[in-house]
Write a protein that holds these residues in place. Structure first.
Motif, short mmCIF file in Angstrom:
data_model
loop_
_atom_site.label_atom_id
_atom_site.label_comp_id
_atom_site.label_asym_id
_atom_site.label_seq_id
_atom_site.Cartn_x
_atom_site.Cartn_y
_atom_site.Cartn_z
N VAL A 72 0.94 -1.17 -0.05
CA VAL A 72 -0.07 -0.04 0.08
C VAL A 72 0.91 1.39 0.04
N THR A 73 0.45 2.32 -0.29
CA THR A 73 1.09 3.80 -0.08
C THR A 73 1.31 3.80 1.21
N ALA A 139 6.78 -1.04 -7.48
CA ALA A 139 6.33 -1.26 -8.76
C ALA A 139 4.66 -1.51 -8.96
N ALA A 140 4.32 -2.50 -8.15
CA ALA A 140 3.08 -3.15 -8.07
C ALA A 140 1.97 -1.89 -7.58
N VAL A 141 2.38 -1.24 -6.74
CA VAL A 141 1.56 -0.05 -6.16
C VAL A 141 1.59 1.04 -7.47
N ASP A 142 2.57 1.28 -7.90
CA ASP A 142 2.69 2.36 -8.86
C ASP A 142 1.71 2.01 -10.26
N LEU A 143 1.86 0.63 -10.32
CA LEU A 143 0.99 0.20 -11.66
C LEU A 143 -0.46 0.35 -11.46
N ALA A 144 -0.85 -0.01 -9.90
CA ALA A 144 -2.36 0.27 -9.79
C ALA A 144 -2.60 1.67 -9.89
N ARG A 145 -1.78 2.56 -9.55
CA ARG A 145 -2.05 3.87 -9.47
C ARG A 145 -2.31 4.35 -10.91
N LEU A 146 -1.43 3.91 -11.68
CA LEU A 146 -1.62 4.55 -13.21
C LEU A 146 -2.64 3.70 -13.88
N PRO A 151 -4.50 2.41 -5.15
CA PRO A 151 -3.17 2.17 -5.23
C PRO A 151 -2.54 1.01 -4.11
N ALA A 152 -3.04 -0.23 -4.20
CA ALA A 152 -2.73 -1.44 -3.44
C ALA A 152 -2.78 -2.52 -4.27
N ALA A 153 -1.80 -3.46 -3.90
CA ALA A 153 -1.62 -4.64 -4.58
C ALA A 153 -1.01 -5.91 -3.77
N ILE A 154 -1.48 -7.12 -4.18
CA ILE A 154 -0.70 -8.16 -3.32
C ILE A 154 0.10 -8.62 -4.16
N THR A 155 1.40 -9.15 -3.43
CA THR A 155 2.65 -9.40 -4.28
C THR A 155 3.04 -10.54 -3.34
N ALA A 156 4.05 -11.41 -4.15
CA ALA A 156 4.60 -12.32 -3.51
C ALA A 156 6.03 -12.60 -4.39
N GLN A 157 7.12 -12.89 -3.72
CA GLN A 157 8.40 -13.29 -4.24
C GLN A 157 8.51 -14.46 -4.98
N VAL A 158 8.99 -14.82 -6.15
CA VAL A 158 9.31 -16.40 -6.71
C VAL A 158 10.28 -16.80 -5.85
N VAL A 159 10.12 -18.01 -5.55
CA VAL A 159 11.22 -18.93 -4.78
C VAL A 159 11.68 -20.03 -5.78
N PRO A 160 12.77 -19.80 -6.28
CA PRO A 160 13.50 -20.88 -7.29
C PRO A 160 13.19 -22.26 -6.66
N GLU A 161 12.92 -23.13 -7.54
CA GLU A 161 12.75 -24.91 -7.19
C GLU A 161 14.44 -25.29 -6.63
N ASP A 162 15.33 -24.69 -7.65
CA ASP A 162 16.48 -25.04 -7.01
C ASP A 162 17.24 -23.80 -6.06
N GLY A 317 -5.55 6.27 -0.30
CA GLY A 317 -4.28 5.94 -0.54
C GLY A 317 -3.08 6.84 -1.47
N PHE A 318 -3.85 7.95 -1.81
CA PHE A 318 -3.19 8.85 -2.64
C PHE A 318 -2.51 10.03 -1.97
N GLU A 319 -1.58 10.66 -2.68
CA GLU A 319 -1.14 11.99 -2.05
C GLU A 319 -2.44 12.86 -2.41
N ALA A 320 -2.27 14.28 -1.56
CA ALA A 320 -3.33 15.22 -1.74
C ALA A 320 -3.54 15.74 -3.24
N ASP A 321 -2.39 15.65 -4.12
CA ASP A 321 -2.54 16.01 -5.38
C ASP A 321 -1.55 15.10 -6.14
N GLU A 322 -1.96 14.19 -7.23
CA GLU A 322 -1.21 13.44 -7.78
C GLU A 322 -0.90 13.96 -9.36
N ARG A 323 -1.17 14.89 -9.42
CA ARG A 323 -0.89 15.47 -11.00
C ARG A 323 0.51 15.66 -11.29
#
Length: 389
Positions: A72-73, A139-146, A151-162, A317-323
């Motif tokens: 989240v922001t 990056a995920a939050v910025d994408l949601a905002r764009l 402006p919120a996203a659920i994320t998880a890191q990929v854990v390599p099998e090896d 979740g935004f700034e007062a002015d996002e312009r």
């Protein structure tokens, strides 16, 4: 005025990067999972909270092998009481998590502006960590905002099998049929898109009270909404041009909403430019101070609960002015103008346009009386945003 086309000497743009971000925005709006590659070589997956399917968290776990967190922001984290509210608070992203990961319902509750949980209802063991700008969370939050989502996203890191093995981001995304975007491309997207603005059409459009008017349309390479330059009369590019930067307002400009003064400012600017003989009004596709029409309507609902416009944006979740004003500066340059007499009450417009390379030689006051419904709105602009009335 007919602006002459000059040779394009701007730096080359990574069009593949712009396309990747644009496709990721569309995927998020559809509720799809996307892959994000960071500068350190790690790969993660993300999905927008607003459009998240109920099974998305379990899917993220299965896809990545990692523990999902909610990004989240910092503004939203402050509203939740999970980040310090200090005078020097800068825009940023906070990752919220707990052992085993958050559920989709918990993520919705933390991000939903209509649901403001307190300490008693926050998930047990919830942690909060400020994330650097080059992370998948940022990056995920910025994408949601764009994408004009919450402006919120659920994320998880990929854990390599090896364990310890390097992960090929492109191969992993292709294997799982996911769109891949690089975090650095997301961070650079706004600037890159502005550099791709092109004048795509213009026509004479006589206006009531300003019959000698021509409208120029500028389109970015990402296919996003066009910005417009409304040129009245025949302004001399060698002289500072009387200019107004006006962010689109569907409710005020078109419907005549009394909640704001936007309609008055738009029509008043056209009338004043015509009275003085010539000038330009830049009509910028930045609805709701850059948060989009849907989020502006959400902000109105929050304001109806007793919050002002600044608080409402921050609860979302935004700034007062996002312009941003890079598009305005680029349009002025392409029209041949390098200096302006700016019609505004907003000191931030003066600062931002100057930073973008346009000389502001004079501020021209642009004030209209309250109408019985927008006194609080105008008071907030003066007291909390520094507008000069």
């Amino acid at each position: 005025m007919h602006a002459e086309r000059r040779p394009d000497t701007r730096p080359l743009i990574d069009e593949a990067a712009v396309r990747a971000v644009d496709r990721a925005l569309a995927a998020l709006r559809r509720g799809e999972v996307i892959a994000i590659e960071t500068a350190d070589g790690t790969v993660g997956a993300a999905v927008s909270v607003e459009s998240v399917p109920l099974d998305a968290v379990e899917r993220l776990k299965a896809l990545t092998g990692g523990v999902p967190t909610l990004a989240v922001t910092r503004r939203r984290a402050i509203v939740l009481g999970l980040a310090a509210d200090t005078d020097d608070t800068a825009p940023g992203v906070v990752a919220l998590g707990c052992a085993g990961g958050l559920s989709a319902d918990q993520a919705h509750a933390l991000a939903d502006p209509e649901h403001r949980p307190d300490n008693a209802t926050l998930p047990h063991g919830l942690t909060a960590a400020v994330m650097p700008v080059d992370t998948r969370e940022a990056a995920a939050v910025d994408l949601a905002r764009l994408a004009r989502l919450l402006p919120a996203a659920i994320t998880a890191q990929v854990v390599p099998e090896d364990d310890g093995a390097a992960l090929d981001a492109a191969a992993w995304a292709a294997e799982h049929d996911l769109l891949l975007v690089r975090a650095r491309d997301v961070a650079d997207y706004r600037v890159h898109v502005v550099r791709t603005l092109r004048r795509v059409a213009d026509a004479r459009v006589p206006l009531s009270g300003a019959e000698n008017t021509r409208i120029y349309a500028f389109r970015p390479a990402d296919g996003g909404p066009e910005h417009l330059a409304i040129v009245i009369g025949d302004p001399d590019p060698e002289q500072p041009v009387l200019a107004r930067l006006h962010s689109e307002c569907f409710t005020g400009d078109l419907l005549g909403s009394l909640r704001c003064d936007c309609g008055d400012q738009l029509r008043g600017a056209i009338a004043e430019i015509a009275r003085q003989g010539s000038g330009v009004l830049l009509y910028l596709a930045q609805e709701g101070r850059g948060i989009g029409l849907v989020n502006k309507l959400r902000a109105y609902r929050i304001q109806d609960q007793g919050f002002d416009t600044v608080d409402a944006n921050e609860i979302l979740g935004f700034e007062a002015d996002e312009r941003v004003y890079l598009p305005a500066a680029e349009m002025l340059r392409q029209l041949g103008f390098s200096a302006v007499r700016l019609m505004t009450n907003n000191p931030e417009k003066l600062r931002q346009l100057t930073r973008c390379g346009i000389a502001v030689v004079e501020r021209v006051a642009h004030i209209f009386p309250a109408n019985g419904h927008n006194e609080g709105y105008l008071r907030t602009k003066a007291e909390r945003s520094g507008h000069m009335f």
